[in-house]
Scaffold this motif. Sequence first.
Motif, PDB file in Angstrom:
ATOM      1  N   GLN A 187       0.799  -1.106  -0.098  1.00  0.00           N
ATOM      2  CA  GLN A 187       0.075   0.038   0.054  1.00  0.00           C
ATOM      3  C   GLN A 187       0.954   1.233  -0.022  1.00  0.00           C
ATOM      4  OE1 GLN A 187      -3.455  -0.057  -0.392  1.00  0.00           O
ATOM      5  NE2 GLN A 187      -2.789  -2.004  -0.829  1.00  0.00           N
ATOM      6  N   GLY A 188       2.273   1.162   0.037  1.00  0.00           N
ATOM      7  CA  GLY A 188       3.181   2.289   0.087  1.00  0.00           C
ATOM      8  C   GLY A 188       3.241   2.661  -1.339  1.00  0.00           C
ATOM      9  N   CYS A 189       3.719   1.639  -2.371  1.00  0.00           N
ATOM     10  CA  CYS A 189       3.760   2.106  -3.517  1.00  0.00           C
ATOM     11  C   CYS A 189       2.858   1.618  -4.558  1.00  0.00           C
ATOM     12  CB  CYS A 189       5.324   1.419  -3.984  1.00  0.00           C
ATOM     13  SG  CYS A 189       5.331  -0.585  -3.817  1.00  0.00           S
ATOM     14  N   LYS A 190       1.837   0.708  -3.953  1.00  0.00           N
ATOM     15  CA  LYS A 190       1.050   0.382  -4.905  1.00  0.00           C
ATOM     16  C   LYS A 190       1.283  -0.706  -5.935  1.00  0.00           C
ATOM     17  CE  LYS A 190      -1.825   3.218  -2.451  1.00  0.00           C
ATOM     18  NZ  LYS A 190      -2.633   2.887  -1.530  1.00  0.00           N
ATOM     19  N   VAL A 191       2.164  -1.216  -5.680  1.00  0.00           N
ATOM     20  CA  VAL A 191       2.931  -2.514  -6.653  1.00  0.00           C
ATOM     21  C   VAL A 191       2.470  -3.924  -6.063  1.00  0.00           C
ATOM     22  CG1 VAL A 191       4.945  -3.367  -7.510  1.00  0.00           C
ATOM     23  CG2 VAL A 191       4.751  -1.020  -7.373  1.00  0.00           C
ATOM     24  N   SER A 192       1.866  -4.336  -7.080  1.00  0.00           N
ATOM     25  CA  SER A 192       1.566  -5.981  -6.702  1.00  0.00           C
ATOM     26  C   SER A 192       2.859  -6.673  -6.719  1.00  0.00           C
ATOM     27  CB  SER A 192       0.369  -6.686  -7.641  1.00  0.00           C
ATOM     28  OG  SER A 192      -0.661  -5.818  -7.457  1.00  0.00           O
ATOM     29  N   LEU A 193       2.706  -7.701  -5.458  1.00  0.00           N
ATOM     30  CA  LEU A 193       4.016  -8.302  -5.477  1.00  0.00           C
ATOM     31  C   LEU A 193       4.013  -9.655  -6.402  1.00  0.00           C
ATOM     32  CD1 LEU A 193       4.296  -6.614  -2.717  1.00  0.00           C
ATOM     33  CD2 LEU A 193       5.145  -8.430  -1.529  1.00  0.00           C
ATOM     34  N   SER A 194       5.232 -10.096  -6.647  1.00  0.00           N
ATOM     35  CA  SER A 194       5.272 -11.065  -7.673  1.00  0.00           C
ATOM     36  C   SER A 194       5.018 -12.497  -6.602  1.00  0.00           C
ATOM     37  CB  SER A 194       6.642 -11.367  -8.255  1.00  0.00           C
ATOM     38  OG  SER A 194       7.678 -11.906  -7.257  1.00  0.00           O
ATOM     39  N   ILE A 195       4.426 -13.507  -7.380  1.00  0.00           N
ATOM     40  CA  ILE A 195       4.258 -14.900  -6.822  1.00  0.00           C
ATOM     41  C   ILE A 195       5.584 -15.402  -5.606  1.00  0.00           C
ATOM     42  CG2 ILE A 195       3.677 -17.296  -6.911  1.00  0.00           C
ATOM     43  CD1 ILE A 195       2.109 -16.411  -9.411  1.00  0.00           C
ATOM     44  N   ALA A 196       6.830 -15.134  -6.578  1.00  0.00           N
ATOM     45  CA  ALA A 196       7.939 -15.423  -5.819  1.00  0.00           C
ATOM     46  C   ALA A 196       8.128 -14.549  -4.435  1.00  0.00           C
ATOM     47  CB  ALA A 196       9.093 -15.159  -6.479  1.00  0.00           C
ATOM     48  N   ASP A 197       7.746 -13.179  -4.670  1.00  0.00           N
ATOM     49  CA  ASP A 197       7.995 -12.490  -3.326  1.00  0.00           C
ATOM     50  C   ASP A 197       6.919 -12.889  -2.236  1.00  0.00           C
ATOM     51  OD1 ASP A 197      10.090 -11.087  -4.426  1.00  0.00           O
ATOM     52  OD2 ASP A 197       8.888  -9.644  -5.191  1.00  0.00           O
ATOM     53  N   LEU A 198       5.645 -13.351  -2.799  1.00  0.00           N
ATOM     54  CA  LEU A 198       4.554 -13.760  -2.067  1.00  0.00           C
ATOM     55  C   LEU A 198       4.833 -14.844  -1.265  1.00  0.00           C
ATOM     56  CD1 LEU A 198       1.452 -12.532  -3.553  1.00  0.00           C
ATOM     57  CD2 LEU A 198       2.373 -11.359  -1.526  1.00  0.00           C
ATOM     58  N   ASN A 199       5.583 -15.875  -1.821  1.00  0.00           N
ATOM     59  CA  ASN A 199       5.896 -17.203  -1.351  1.00  0.00           C
ATOM     60  C   ASN A 199       6.833 -16.979  -0.310  1.00  0.00           C
ATOM     61  OD1 ASN A 199       4.109 -18.507  -2.750  1.00  0.00           O
ATOM     62  ND2 ASN A 199       5.551 -19.050  -4.438  1.00  0.00           N
ATOM     63  N   ALA A 200       7.940 -16.060  -0.519  1.00  0.00           N
ATOM     64  CA  ALA A 200       9.151 -15.477   0.343  1.00  0.00           C
ATOM     65  C   ALA A 200       8.306 -15.128   1.701  1.00  0.00           C
ATOM     66  CB  ALA A 200      10.244 -14.847  -0.235  1.00  0.00           C
ATOM     67  N   ILE A 201       7.370 -14.223   1.333  1.00  0.00           N
ATOM     68  CA  ILE A 201       6.809 -13.751   2.629  1.00  0.00           C
ATOM     69  C   ILE A 201       5.886 -14.696   3.465  1.00  0.00           C
ATOM     70  CG2 ILE A 201       5.045 -12.032   3.425  1.00  0.00           C
ATOM     71  CD1 ILE A 201       5.901 -10.238   1.109  1.00  0.00           C
ATOM     72  N   ARG A 202       5.189 -15.630   2.891  1.00  0.00           N
ATOM     73  CA  ARG A 202       4.501 -16.463   3.299  1.00  0.00           C
ATOM     74  C   ARG A 202       5.642 -17.715   4.238  1.00  0.00           C
ATOM     75  NH1 ARG A 202       1.973 -17.107  -1.852  1.00  0.00           N
ATOM     76  NH2 ARG A 202      -0.034 -16.127  -1.487  1.00  0.00           N
ATOM     77  N   ALA A 203       6.759 -17.678   3.755  1.00  0.00           N
ATOM     78  CA  ALA A 203       7.754 -18.637   4.344  1.00  0.00           C
ATOM     79  C   ALA A 203       8.508 -17.963   5.714  1.00  0.00           C
ATOM     80  CB  ALA A 203       8.975 -19.108   3.226  1.00  0.00           C
ATOM     81  N   ALA A 204       8.476 -16.775   5.634  1.00  0.00           N
ATOM     82  CA  ALA A 204       9.211 -15.600   6.566  1.00  0.00           C
ATOM     83  C   ALA A 204       8.478 -15.729   8.051  1.00  0.00           C
ATOM     84  CB  ALA A 204       9.114 -14.311   6.323  1.00  0.00           C
ATOM     85  N   ALA A 205       9.197 -15.829   9.057  1.00  0.00           N
ATOM     86  CA  ALA A 205       8.740 -15.875  10.389  1.00  0.00           C
ATOM     87  C   ALA A 205       8.050 -15.022  10.800  1.00  0.00           C
ATOM     88  CB  ALA A 205       9.934 -15.996  11.270  1.00  0.00           C
ATOM     89  N   PRO A 206       6.779 -15.044  11.435  1.00  0.00           N
ATOM     90  CA  PRO A 206       5.787 -13.834  11.867  1.00  0.00           C
ATOM     91  C   PRO A 206       6.504 -12.605  12.547  1.00  0.00           C
ATOM     92  CG  PRO A 206       4.800 -16.076  12.604  1.00  0.00           C
ATOM     93  CD  PRO A 206       6.237 -16.281  12.269  1.00  0.00           C
ATOM     94  N   ASP A 207       7.853 -12.912  13.171  1.00  0.00           N
ATOM     95  CA  ASP A 207       8.469 -11.822  13.918  1.00  0.00           C
ATOM     96  C   ASP A 207       9.536 -11.154  12.937  1.00  0.00           C
ATOM     97  OD1 ASP A 207      10.061 -13.670  13.925  1.00  0.00           O
ATOM     98  OD2 ASP A 207      10.555 -13.496  16.166  1.00  0.00           O
ATOM     99  N   GLU A 208       9.633 -11.310  11.533  1.00  0.00           N
ATOM    100  CA  GLU A 208      10.692 -10.988  10.871  1.00  0.00           C
ATOM    101  C   GLU A 208      10.135  -9.626  10.383  1.00  0.00           C
ATOM    102  OE1 GLU A 208      13.475 -12.452   6.860  1.00  0.00           O
ATOM    103  OE2 GLU A 208      12.251 -13.838   8.126  1.00  0.00           O
ATOM    104  N   VAL A 209      10.801  -8.676  10.340  1.00  0.00           N
ATOM    105  CA  VAL A 209      10.556  -7.605   9.680  1.00  0.00           C
ATOM    106  C   VAL A 209      10.868  -7.328   8.457  1.00  0.00           C
ATOM    107  CG1 VAL A 209      10.864  -4.777   9.980  1.00  0.00           C
ATOM    108  CG2 VAL A 209      10.782  -6.243  11.904  1.00  0.00           C
ATOM    109  N   LEU A 210       9.762  -7.382   7.334  1.00  0.00           N
ATOM    110  CA  LEU A 210      10.103  -7.280   6.012  1.00  0.00           C
ATOM    111  C   LEU A 210      10.091  -5.936   5.435  1.00  0.00           C
ATOM    112  CD1 LEU A 210       7.547 -10.072   5.378  1.00  0.00           C
ATOM    113  CD2 LEU A 210      10.129 -10.202   5.750  1.00  0.00           C
ATOM    114  N   ARG A 211      10.601  -5.914   4.227  1.00  0.00           N
ATOM    115  CA  ARG A 211      10.843  -4.514   3.518  1.00  0.00           C
ATOM    116  C   ARG A 211      10.438  -4.701   2.046  1.00  0.00           C
ATOM    117  NH1 ARG A 211      15.496  -1.567   5.343  1.00  0.00           N
ATOM    118  NH2 ARG A 211      14.843  -0.027   3.683  1.00  0.00           N
TER     119      ARG A 211
END
Length: 246
Positions: free
Chosen positions: A206-230
């Motif tokens: 919602q900052g840059c209004k860019v839709s994330l790629s499937i690869a990026d979303l998969n990486a986010i799904r795999a990240a620990a809940p307490d990991e700070v993402l960018r």
Amino acid sequence: MKAAPQAQQRLLDLAKLDSVLDRLAHRRRTLPELAQIEELSARLARASTQVIAAETEVSDLGREQAKAESDVEAVRARADRDQKRLDSGQVSSPKDLANLQSEIASLKRRQADLEEVVLEIMERREAADARVTRLIAERDEVAAARAAAEDRRDAAFAEIDKEQAEVSGGRAAITADIPADLLSLYEKLRGQYGVGAAMLYGGRCQGCKVSLSIADLNAIRAAAPDEVLRCEECRRILVRTPESGL
């Protein structure tokens, strides 16, 4: 960097308040009254200069009139003295009488000419006085308009300051819930990009209004809940919520 999901989500609350503070600061900088005051101040400076110039002209004409009247009085006094000599019978020589009569006539003409000069100066001074009166009225009108604009500006500033104080109080309460290292990162990014954190909503930053790629979303799904993402696009802190579409 690691931070509890709840602490990360508090960044979104903080970003909302910071957005309000930014809008208030922008409003304060761009109040219409500020431009009005600047324009009226320039007009007031010009009007004041015109008043000074007109008053100087009146003063100069006053001195000029005083000198002309003094010249008239000097010529009149000399003519009166000559006339008394003529009337007294002290001058008996025909030649001296003729010269004295000629001088009296010349002085009368000179006096008449000087009196015309005095009248002309008086007319110019009257016109200059009227101009001073008009310019002072115009200057005072502009000054009153500027004072009214300043009052409106001050009222708007007071309203903005009150809202800023309220929002800043809420902001302080939120920052108390955010770890220092996460808050420091947020403040750094806010300084760089204007917004330090953005929500991941429906697979889109919602900052840059860019839709994330499937690869990026998969990486986010795999990240620990307490990991700070960018966000890879805008580099803001990317906050996950139940609406993130993961």
